[in-house]
Design an enzyme around this catalytic site. Structure first.
Site, mmCIF file in Angstrom:
data_model
loop_
_atom_site.group_PDB
_atom_site.id
_atom_site.type_symbol
_atom_site.label_atom_id
_atom_site.label_comp_id
_atom_site.label_asym_id
_atom_site.label_seq_id
_atom_site.Cartn_x
_atom_site.Cartn_y
_atom_site.Cartn_z
ATOM 1 N N PHE A 184 25.284 -111.250 2.317
ATOM 2 C CA PHE A 184 24.768 -110.584 3.776
ATOM 3 C C PHE A 184 23.331 -110.483 3.629
ATOM 4 O O PHE A 184 22.560 -110.522 2.678
ATOM 5 C CB PHE A 184 25.357 -109.043 3.722
ATOM 6 C CG PHE A 184 25.134 -108.624 4.991
ATOM 7 C CD1 PHE A 184 25.997 -108.715 5.976
ATOM 8 C CD2 PHE A 184 24.105 -107.736 5.206
ATOM 9 C CE1 PHE A 184 25.891 -108.124 7.319
ATOM 10 C CE2 PHE A 184 23.968 -106.641 6.281
ATOM 11 C CZ PHE A 184 24.981 -107.137 7.351
ATOM 12 N N SER A 186 20.853 -108.773 4.115
ATOM 13 C CA SER A 186 19.807 -107.720 3.519
ATOM 14 C C SER A 186 20.068 -107.932 1.869
ATOM 15 O O SER A 186 19.213 -107.125 1.395
ATOM 16 C CB SER A 186 20.456 -106.331 4.180
ATOM 17 O OG SER A 186 21.717 -105.906 3.861
ATOM 18 N N LYS A 187 20.968 -108.432 1.260
ATOM 19 C CA LYS A 187 21.242 -108.598 0.014
ATOM 20 C C LYS A 187 20.037 -109.203 -0.751
ATOM 21 O O LYS A 187 19.064 -109.703 -0.055
ATOM 22 C CB LYS A 187 22.270 -109.208 -0.543
ATOM 23 C CG LYS A 187 23.641 -108.838 0.137
ATOM 24 C CD LYS A 187 23.985 -107.323 -0.258
ATOM 25 C CE LYS A 187 25.350 -106.785 0.348
ATOM 26 N NZ LYS A 187 25.654 -105.461 0.051
ATOM 27 N N ASN A 188 19.930 -108.976 -2.074
ATOM 28 C CA ASN A 188 18.617 -109.344 -2.880
ATOM 29 C C ASN A 188 18.550 -110.850 -2.668
ATOM 30 O O ASN A 188 17.767 -111.757 -2.464
ATOM 31 C CB ASN A 188 18.769 -109.270 -4.097
ATOM 32 C CG ASN A 188 18.385 -107.494 -4.502
ATOM 33 O OD1 ASN A 188 18.714 -106.844 -3.722
ATOM 34 N ND2 ASN A 188 17.853 -107.382 -5.363
ATOM 35 N N LEU A 189 19.821 -111.461 -2.752
ATOM 36 C CA LEU A 189 20.197 -112.957 -2.203
ATOM 37 C C LEU A 189 20.920 -113.084 -1.098
ATOM 38 O O LEU A 189 22.251 -113.082 -1.204
ATOM 39 C CB LEU A 189 20.688 -113.854 -3.514
ATOM 40 C CG LEU A 189 21.022 -115.212 -3.287
ATOM 41 C CD1 LEU A 189 19.816 -115.936 -3.199
ATOM 42 C CD2 LEU A 189 21.699 -115.879 -4.587
#
Length: 379
Positions: A184, A186-189
């Protein structure tokens, strides 16, 4: 809460070039970018098999399908997390069993897991919440003792490392029978839409999972297993390929922001800052166990909601992750659950508040946010 626009500027040329090539070749599904990303993520995570899919929720569902769990089988997971974890259990007509979490790390309570195990229990789903791993040594020992599967929900902790009690380090998501993650935005990746992946070192399970994500097909129009339509598209894979080499840097930038937040809040009576799983003081200089998908405070003076309103008036984004325990959600109500079994979760939902956390946070922004919070809490 995140600055995807600022992050994009650093990878703009590579992303734009890759997307243009995909448009020109029309290799939109299972194209070269997807296969290349799969291999690169396998290398990064040091796992034998990565199976890309359409989103993180699908990743969890497909992992459970691949393990052959049957309706009525019990699956233990944390009460304090996002609903996707329990949602897929219910969708597959499995029986979710929710347990409490620890008051320091936010992660699933090992004693609560052991207490919840019955002859019907078939799997444990530890959620590596907010960016650090649950106690995987203890979870894997329990799983071995009771012959259970371990499905790591790694949607928030990709890039984190787990220090095992034997001194070895493992990437989050790589230790259980199977791991699942979300890409998604907004995830770190994160990609620029929806995306997910499943990880495993089990060759036979990987083969099953590859069929499930593609309508149960290994050969076109030959459906060998019951499957779903869940594939990572090439454009999202191109974005992820541009970001993956920078993931460790992204995580370190988040840790630096977390260190600055925590330093500013030192000595504040009504503010509890996050701790790392290794119980070092603060966030140590060599920390790699926490990737701070969220930086979550506990506001202990009963004024969390008022603080949120104050931050909103001052145009400071914040999040409450999570405002309602899963055991109190209408969709998952069950007479088996007793309130006395969830003291930590029930307290968390009145106290937690997550601050902006991303790679572009600077000193001025952090100072502004922390001064506002300290002034309000002490006002």
């Amino acid at each position: 809460m995140v600055d995807l626009g600022g992050q994009y500027q650093e990878i703009k040329d590579q992303v734009n070039t890759s997307i243009t090539q995909i448009l020109e070749t029309s290799a939109f599904i299972n194209g070269p970018e997807v296969h290349a990303f799969q291999k690169e993520l396998e290398d990064y995570l040091q796992v034998k098999h990565v199976i890309p899919c359409a989103n993180g929720t699908d990743a969890l569902q497909i992992a459970m399908m691949g393990l052959g769990l049957k309706p009525g089988d019990e699956v233990i997971t944390a009460d304090f997390t996002f609903a996707a974890t329990v949602e897929v259990i219910a969708l597959l007509q499995l029986t979710p069993v929710l347990v409490d979490v620890y008051p320091d790390t936010f992660n699933i309570d090992i004693e609560a897991i052991e207490k919840a195990i019955t002859p019907k229990t078939k799997a444990i789903v530890p959620v590596h919440l907010f960016g650090q791993c649950a106690n995987m040594d203890a979870i894997l020992e329990l799983a071995k003792k009771h012959d259970l599967f371990v499905i790591e929900d790694n949607a928030q902790a990709i890039g984190a490392k787990y220090l095992s009690k034997d001194g070895t380090k493992h990437m989050a998501g790589s230790m259980g029978h199977v791991g699942a993650t979300s890409f998604f935005p907004s995830k770190n990746l994160g990609c620029y839409g929806d995306g997910g992946a499943i990880f495993t070192n089990d060759d036979e399970l990987a083969h099953t999972l590859r069929g499930i994500v593609n309508h149960g097909m290994y050969e076109r129009y030959h459906h060998d297993v019951v499957g779903v339509n869940s594939r990572l598209d090439s454009i999202q894979a191109a974005v992820l390929r541009a970001k993956l080499p920078k993931l460790d840097g992204y995580c370190e930038a988040r840790r630096n922001a977390a260190r600055a937040y925590s330093k500013a809040f030192e000595g504040q009576e009504h503010i509890i800052t996050p701790v790392t799983v290794n119980n070092c003081q603060g966030i140590c200089d060599v920390c790699d166990c926490h990737v701070f998908h969220q930086y979550t405070l506990r506001i202990t003076n009963g004024k969390r909601d008022e603080l949120g309103q104050f931050l909103a008036k001052n145009e400071v984004p914040f999040g409450v992750y999570y405002p309602i325990p899963l055991h109190k959600q209408k969709a998952y109500l069950d007479d088996r659950y007793k309130e006395e079994d969830f003291p930590v979760t029930n307290q968390f939902v009145t106290e937690v508040l997550s601050l902006p956390m991303h790679t572009e946070l600077d000193e001025e922004q952090i100072n502004y946010i922390t001064e506002l919070i300290i002034g309000f809490v002490n006002g």
